[in-house]
Structure formats: structure tokens, C-alpha cells
Design an enzyme around this catalytic site. Structure first.
Site, mmCIF file in Angstrom:
data_model
loop_
_atom_site.group_PDB
_atom_site.id
_atom_site.type_symbol
_atom_site.label_atom_id
_atom_site.label_comp_id
_atom_site.label_asym_id
_atom_site.label_seq_id
_atom_site.Cartn_x
_atom_site.Cartn_y
_atom_site.Cartn_z
ATOM 1 N N HIS A 1 0.822 -1.211 0.000
ATOM 2 C CA HIS A 1 0.000 0.000 0.000
ATOM 3 C C HIS A 1 0.860 1.268 0.000
ATOM 4 O O HIS A 1 2.015 1.265 0.441
ATOM 5 C CB HIS A 1 -0.943 0.013 1.201
ATOM 6 C CG HIS A 1 -0.256 0.123 2.536
ATOM 7 N ND1 HIS A 1 0.261 1.297 3.022
ATOM 8 C CD2 HIS A 1 -0.013 -0.807 3.485
ATOM 9 C CE1 HIS A 1 0.791 1.101 4.203
ATOM 10 N NE2 HIS A 1 0.641 -0.171 4.513
ATOM 11 N N ARG B 1 -6.043 1.203 4.611
ATOM 12 C CA ARG B 1 -4.968 1.672 3.726
ATOM 13 C C ARG B 1 -4.720 0.721 2.558
ATOM 14 O O ARG B 1 -4.386 1.158 1.453
ATOM 15 C CB ARG B 1 -3.684 1.916 4.519
ATOM 16 C CG ARG B 1 -3.154 0.724 5.302
ATOM 17 C CD ARG B 1 -2.112 1.195 6.315
ATOM 18 N NE ARG B 1 -1.440 0.137 7.030
ATOM 19 C CZ ARG B 1 -1.880 -0.423 8.152
ATOM 20 N NH1 ARG B 1 -3.044 -0.048 8.657
ATOM 21 N NH2 ARG B 1 -1.167 -1.352 8.766
ATOM 22 N N GLU C 1 -1.470 -6.476 7.831
ATOM 23 C CA GLU C 1 -0.093 -6.220 8.225
ATOM 24 C C GLU C 1 0.263 -7.071 9.442
ATOM 25 O O GLU C 1 -0.616 -7.539 10.177
ATOM 26 C CB GLU C 1 0.080 -4.721 8.544
ATOM 27 C CG GLU C 1 1.452 -4.295 9.062
ATOM 28 C CD GLU C 1 2.603 -4.609 8.114
ATOM 29 O OE1 GLU C 1 2.887 -5.815 7.924
ATOM 30 O OE2 GLU C 1 3.221 -3.671 7.586
ATOM 31 N N HIS D 1 0.369 -5.368 2.549
ATOM 32 C CA HIS D 1 1.250 -4.623 3.445
ATOM 33 C C HIS D 1 2.683 -5.135 3.350
ATOM 34 O O HIS D 1 2.934 -6.237 2.853
ATOM 35 C CB HIS D 1 0.744 -4.756 4.881
ATOM 36 C CG HIS D 1 -0.688 -4.380 5.031
ATOM 37 N ND1 HIS D 1 -1.098 -3.124 5.429
ATOM 38 C CD2 HIS D 1 -1.832 -5.095 4.809
ATOM 39 C CE1 HIS D 1 -2.423 -3.082 5.454
ATOM 40 N NE2 HIS D 1 -2.890 -4.256 5.075
#
Length: 229
Positions: free
Chosen positions: A9, A60, A87, A182
Site C-alpha cells: 500500500h 490503507r 499487516e 502490506h
């Protein structure tokens, strides 16, 4: 020949503030939005047709996926969302300034938490955990699966099942798959895909908002890889 596109991202609001983020849900910064749009334009300019996308449950990554697909004029393709692509969970470090953490615990200790393969950061508090347990996006999960903290090794253990059960199946059917996620969930996937050692993956850096293309054989062996220009 199946193709896999991995994209970390774009810069988030907390990236810009130098904060440990992990599973904390923050949005893209203005720079991050531009990075995601640029990634989509590169996919469009290289005439890559995506068949299906996978992303995490964190905003995100979701925003990055949306901007990539819109900028590549492919926003109609199916998007699959999974906590397994979240993440790495940074436990008790989440929300802390990275420089302040170094002052508190020392440069070497924080570096070990961030960059070692199998060392977990301090666990999150019960109060922090309660926030996740009450979040609607995780209500479909067995709460025993919700981590208190994760190493990269732990992240790999939860990423591999979605690769084996879902993503690889599309690739074996000859489809092009976008995984927009991520830094650490992508690093975990790369370790598995390339069969990298623990030492090799520790120093592996991934650019933000930059599509990394893997050309694979029919057996999903890596034939070539490159960042789109």
C-alpha cells in the site's frame, strides 16, 4: 503464463508520522493516494489485465486496491478481502513513535523486533485487544486466532493458507492476480514464493505503491520478477 502482481500500500497517515501501525486502521496520506494512483497507471500503460484482486481488511490496503483498479480502468473486477493479508501485528508497539521506542528500549532491541524473523514485539494490552474483538470486520473470526503480537514467522503462518487455498488456484487456472497488501504480509508471501531463507527475507525491502510483477511457470515457480516502470 500466470502472473502475480504484488503491491504494498501507499504511504499511510501513520507512516508519515513515523508510528508503528500494524493492525491499527489508518487511511492513506495524500502521498499514499498518489502512489496508489501511479501504480494503477503503470498497470494500465503496461496493458496488464487483472482477473481478480486480494487485499486485507485494513483501510490503507483497501484504498490502495481501489485506486489501483480505478486508475487501471479495471474497478469492476472481483476483490477478495481477508484478515490473513493484514499487516504484521506489532502488539504493544502499535501507536508508538519509532524514535521514542528506540529511546525507551534501545536501538538494537527495536531493530530486533522490527527485522528479526521469529522475535515478537511486546504483546498488546487487554484494552487494546478488546478494540479488535469488538470490531465488526473481525466478528467472523474465532477470537482465539486474533494475535496479541506477531513475528514475521507468525505472519507467514497465517498468509500461507490463503495462498494455498485461494490465490494459487487462480494462478493455476492461468489468471492474473493482484495482491494489494502490506510490507510484512507481502514479505511473508515472497519468502514462501521464492523459498527464501530466514536471513534473506530479513533484509528484503519492498517499495510502497510499486507493482512488483512475478511471471510464473504453470507449476507456480518464479520465472521472472520486476517492478513496473
Amino acid at each position: 503464463m500466470p502472473n502475480l502482481i504484488l503491491c504494498r500500500h501507499g504511504q499511510s497517515e501513520w507512516n508519515a508520522k513515523n508510528l508503528f501501525t500494524g493492525w491499527v486502521d489508518v487511511k492513506l496520506s495524500e502521498q499514499g493516494i498518489e502512489e496508489a494512483q501511479t501504480a494503477g497507471k503503470k498497470i494500465y500503460e503496461n496493458k496488464i489485465e487483472i482477473d481478480v484482486a486480494y487485499t486485507s481488511l485494513l483501510t490503507r490496503a483497501l484504498e490502495t486496491t481501489q485506486y489501483i483498479l480505478a486508475s487501471s480502468e479495471q474497478q469492476w473486477i472481483p476483490v477478495n478481502k481477508s484478515w490473513r493479508l493484514n499487516e504484521r501485528h506489532y502488539g504493544g508497539l502499535q501507536g508508538l513513535n519509532k524514535d521514542a521506542a528506540r529511546e525507551k528500549w534501545g536501538e538494537e532491541q527495536v531493530h530486533q523486533w522490527r527485522r528479526s524473523y521469529d522475535v515478537q514485539p511486546p504483546k498488546e494490552s487487554e484494552e487494546q485487544r478488546e478494540e479488535y474483538l469488538n470490531n465488526r470486520r473481525y466478528q467472523h473470526l474465532d477470537k482465539r486466532m486474533m494475535p496479541y503480537s506477531e513475528s514475521l514467522k507468525d505472519t507467514l503462518a497465517r498468509v500461507v493458507p490463503i495462498w494455498a487455498d485461494r490465490i494459487s488456484q487462480h494462478l493455476l487456472d492461468g489468471e492474473t492476480v493482484l495482491v494489494s497488501a502490506h510490507g510484512n504480509s507481502i514479505r511473508a508471501l515472497i519468502k514462501y514464493l521464492e523459498n527464501l531463507s530466514e536471513e534473506e527475507i530479513v533484509g528484503y525491502e519492498i517499495k510502497t505503491g510499486a507493482p512488483l510483477v512475478y511471471e510464473l511457470t504453470d507449476d507456480l515457480e518464479v520465472k521472472d520478477k520486476y517492478y513496473l516502470q
